[in-house]
Design a protein around this motif. Structure first.
Motif, PDB file in Angstrom:
ATOM      1  N   ALA A   1       0.834  -1.204   0.000  1.00 11.57           N
ATOM      2  CA  ALA A   1       0.000   0.000   0.000  1.00 11.57           C
ATOM      3  C   ALA A   1       0.867   1.251   0.000  1.00 11.57           C
ATOM      4  N   ARG A   2       1.940   1.250   0.783  1.00  9.21           N
ATOM      5  CA  ARG A   2       2.873   2.387   0.794  1.00  9.21           C
ATOM      6  C   ARG A   2       3.476   2.605  -0.592  1.00  9.21           C
ATOM      7  N   GLY A   3       3.852   1.495  -1.245  1.00  7.32           N
ATOM      8  CA  GLY A   3       4.436   1.598  -2.578  1.00  7.32           C
ATOM      9  C   GLY A   3       3.464   2.195  -3.584  1.00  7.32           C
ATOM     10  N   PHE A   4       2.208   1.739  -3.529  1.00 11.10           N
ATOM     11  CA  PHE A   4       1.176   2.267  -4.428  1.00 11.10           C
ATOM     12  C   PHE A   4       1.004   3.773  -4.231  1.00 11.10           C
ATOM     13  N   VAL A   5       0.890   4.186  -2.982  1.00 10.65           N
ATOM     14  CA  VAL A   5       0.693   5.607  -2.678  1.00 10.65           C
ATOM     15  C   VAL A   5       1.901   6.429  -3.122  1.00 10.65           C
ATOM     16  N   SER A   6       3.088   5.916  -2.873  1.00  9.87           N
ATOM     17  CA  SER A   6       4.307   6.651  -3.248  1.00  9.87           C
ATOM     18  C   SER A   6       4.407   6.836  -4.755  1.00  9.87           C
ATOM     19  N   ILE A   7       4.069   5.795  -5.515  1.00 10.09           N
ATOM     20  CA  ILE A   7       4.173   5.876  -6.973  1.00 10.09           C
ATOM     21  C   ILE A   7       3.176   6.874  -7.537  1.00 10.09           C
ATOM     22  N   PHE A   8       1.920   6.763  -7.124  1.00 11.27           N
ATOM     23  CA  PHE A   8       0.885   7.587  -7.742  1.00 11.27           C
ATOM     24  C   PHE A   8       0.845   9.006  -7.177  1.00 11.27           C
ATOM     25  N   ARG A   9       1.406   9.225  -5.997  1.00 13.25           N
ATOM     26  CA  ARG A   9       1.524  10.596  -5.494  1.00 13.25           C
ATOM     27  C   ARG A   9       2.820  11.250  -5.950  1.00 13.25           C
ATOM     28  N   GLY A  10       3.802  10.445  -6.279  1.00 18.13           N
ATOM     29  CA  GLY A  10       5.121  10.988  -6.604  1.00 18.13           C
ATOM     30  C   GLY A  10       5.366  11.210  -8.076  1.00 18.13           C
ATOM     31  N   THR A  11       4.439  10.781  -8.942  1.00 19.80           N
ATOM     32  CA  THR A  11       4.608  10.985 -10.379  1.00 19.80           C
ATOM     33  C   THR A  11       3.445  11.807 -10.917  1.00 19.80           C
ATOM     34  N   PRO A  12       3.667  12.576 -11.989  1.00 19.79           N
ATOM     35  CA  PRO A  12       2.588  13.410 -12.544  1.00 19.79           C
ATOM     36  C   PRO A  12       1.452  12.566 -13.115  1.00 19.79           C
ATOM     37  N   LEU A  13       0.241  13.075 -12.991  1.00 17.94           N
ATOM     38  CA  LEU A  13      -0.924  12.376 -13.539  1.00 17.94           C
ATOM     39  C   LEU A  13      -0.797  12.205 -15.050  1.00 17.94           C
ATOM     40  N   LEU A  14      -0.221  13.188 -15.723  1.00 14.71           N
ATOM     41  CA  LEU A  14      -0.061  13.086 -17.175  1.00 14.71           C
ATOM     42  C   LEU A  14       0.828  11.915 -17.550  1.00 14.71           C
ATOM     43  N   VAL A  15       1.905  11.711 -16.803  1.00 14.54           N
ATOM     44  CA  VAL A  15       2.795  10.569 -17.063  1.00 14.54           C
ATOM     45  C   VAL A  15       2.047   9.262 -16.830  1.00 14.54           C
ATOM     46  N   GLN A  16       1.274   9.196 -15.763  1.00 12.54           N
ATOM     47  CA  GLN A  16       0.483   7.989 -15.491  1.00 12.54           C
ATOM     48  C   GLN A  16      -0.496   7.701 -16.623  1.00 12.54           C
ATOM     49  N   LEU A  17      -1.131   8.756 -17.139  1.00  9.96           N
ATOM     50  CA  LEU A  17      -2.066   8.588 -18.251  1.00  9.96           C
ATOM     51  C   LEU A  17      -1.357   8.079 -19.496  1.00  9.96           C
ATOM     52  N   PHE A  18      -0.175   8.621 -19.794  1.00 12.01           N
ATOM     53  CA  PHE A  18       0.570   8.172 -20.969  1.00 12.01           C
ATOM     54  C   PHE A  18       1.007   6.718 -20.830  1.00 12.01           C
ATOM     55  N   VAL A  19       1.441   6.332 -19.625  1.00  9.11           N
ATOM     56  CA  VAL A  19       1.863   4.944 -19.406  1.00  9.11           C
ATOM     57  C   VAL A  19       0.700   3.988 -19.649  1.00  9.11           C
ATOM     58  N   ILE A  20      -0.484   4.342 -19.147  1.00  7.89           N
ATOM     59  CA  ILE A  20      -1.646   3.467 -19.319  1.00  7.89           C
ATOM     60  C   ILE A  20      -2.131   3.464 -20.760  1.00  7.89           C
ATOM     61  N   TYR A  21      -2.210   4.658 -21.378  1.00  5.68           N
ATOM     62  CA  TYR A  21      -2.796   4.759 -22.713  1.00  5.68           C
ATOM     63  C   TYR A  21      -1.847   4.264 -23.804  1.00  5.68           C
ATOM     64  N   TYR A  22      -0.580   4.663 -23.714  1.00  9.74           N
ATOM     65  CA  TYR A  22       0.381   4.302 -24.759  1.00  9.74           C
ATOM     66  C   TYR A  22       1.218   3.073 -24.411  1.00  9.74           C
ATOM     67  N   GLY A  23       1.439   2.836 -23.113  1.00  5.17           N
ATOM     68  CA  GLY A  23       2.407   1.817 -22.724  1.00  5.17           C
ATOM     69  C   GLY A  23       1.876   0.407 -22.584  1.00  5.17           C
ATOM     70  N   LEU A  24       0.619   0.269 -22.142  1.00  8.75           N
ATOM     71  CA  LEU A  24       0.117  -1.074 -21.856  1.00  8.75           C
ATOM     72  C   LEU A  24      -0.015  -1.936 -23.111  1.00  8.75           C
ATOM     73  N   GLY A  25      -0.165  -1.301 -24.258  1.00  9.54           N
ATOM     74  CA  GLY A  25      -0.337  -2.066 -25.495  1.00  9.54           C
ATOM     75  C   GLY A  25       0.894  -2.842 -25.919  1.00  9.54           C
ATOM     76  N   GLN A  26       2.056  -2.575 -25.330  1.00  9.87           N
ATOM     77  CA  GLN A  26       3.262  -3.290 -25.730  1.00  9.87           C
ATOM     78  C   GLN A  26       3.351  -4.686 -25.109  1.00  9.87           C
ATOM     79  N   PHE A  27       2.447  -4.987 -24.149  1.00  9.66           N
ATOM     80  CA  PHE A  27       2.464  -6.305 -23.513  1.00  9.66           C
ATOM     81  C   PHE A  27       1.527  -7.249 -24.262  1.00  9.66           C
ATOM     82  N   THR A  28       2.113  -8.307 -24.816  1.00  7.19           N
ATOM     83  CA  THR A  28       1.325  -9.242 -25.625  1.00  7.19           C
ATOM     84  C   THR A  28       0.258  -9.928 -24.800  1.00  7.19           C
TER      85      THR A  28
END
Length: 230
Positions: free
Chosen positions: A53-80
């Protein structure tokens, strides 16, 4: 001042209001459920629950929302394996990617708001409740949660306002909410001041309603606590 153009802008921008409010409402609802689980993990005092839980909070509070959106929208498609799973039917759509990013981000912040509100309740009150024979579920329902909610309501109101404003990032991944329609209008009319002023007024109206609702809830809770004390 061209009032006819401003009126036309408002009419065009109103088409994006349902998407803006829908993203705000659903992301806050999903985020609140996730935040409750994360908060329970943080308060469990078990290392195997607390540290993830600490790790989850640290990641999503410590990185910009825009970066998180790009990772989900553009990045997840690279996993077969993900593209071959049932989840890809949703995650390949911009709407669900934006909703996931918003929900996960607000879950991290809301979990800390919840944890702070619960920790603000004095331990002596819990001991007093135990001494009179209240069960743990009764203590949570009648002692801890009412006081915690009163403490965290202003901060959670701010989080809802931030969520409404954060939906403007959806336009970056092709969703035509209020900001997306405003950008399209600017490209057609070359009048950015009028268009974005109209968009800003809409966001002000949304957040004014949220602020008033939170203020009314806060005053009701305060009156209720005063009656209990008297």
């Amino acid at each position: 001042m061209d009032f006819a153009f401003l009126l036309e802008c408002f009419k065009r921008l109103l088409a994006g209001v349902p998407l803006t409010l829908g993203l705000s409402l659903f992301s806050c609802a999903i985020g609140l459920v996730l935040a409750s689980v994360i908060c329970a993990m943080r308060l469990s005092k078990k290392v195997w629950l607390d540290y993830p839980a600490r790790g989850f909070v640290s990641i999503f509070r410590g990185t910009p929302l825009l970066v998180q959106l790009f990772v989900i929208y553009y990045g997840l498609g690279q996993f077969t394996w993900l593209r071959e799973s049932f989840a890809w039917a949703y995650l390949r759509e911009a709407y669900w990617c934006v909703l996931a990013a918003l929900a996960l981000n607000t879950a991290a912040y809301t979990s800390e708001i919840l944890r702070g509100g619960i920790n603000s309740v004095q331990h002596g009150q819990i001991e007093s409740a135990l001494s009179v024979g209240l069960r743990k579920d009764q203590i949570w329902r009648c002692v801890i949660l009412p006081q915690a909610w009163r403490q965290m309501l202003p901060a959670y109101g701010n989080e809802i306002i931030l969520q409404i404003k954060s939906t403007s990032l959806a336009s970056i991944v092709t969703l035509m909410e209020v900001t997306g329609i405003a950008a399209k209008l600017v490209s057609q009319s070359y009048r950015p001041i009028e268009v974005f002023v109209c968009a800003g007024v809409l966001y002000l109206l949304f957040n004014f309603v949220v602020t008033r609702a939170v203020t009314l809830m806060e005053s009701r809770l305060t009156r209720g606590m005063r009656r209990c004390r008297s």
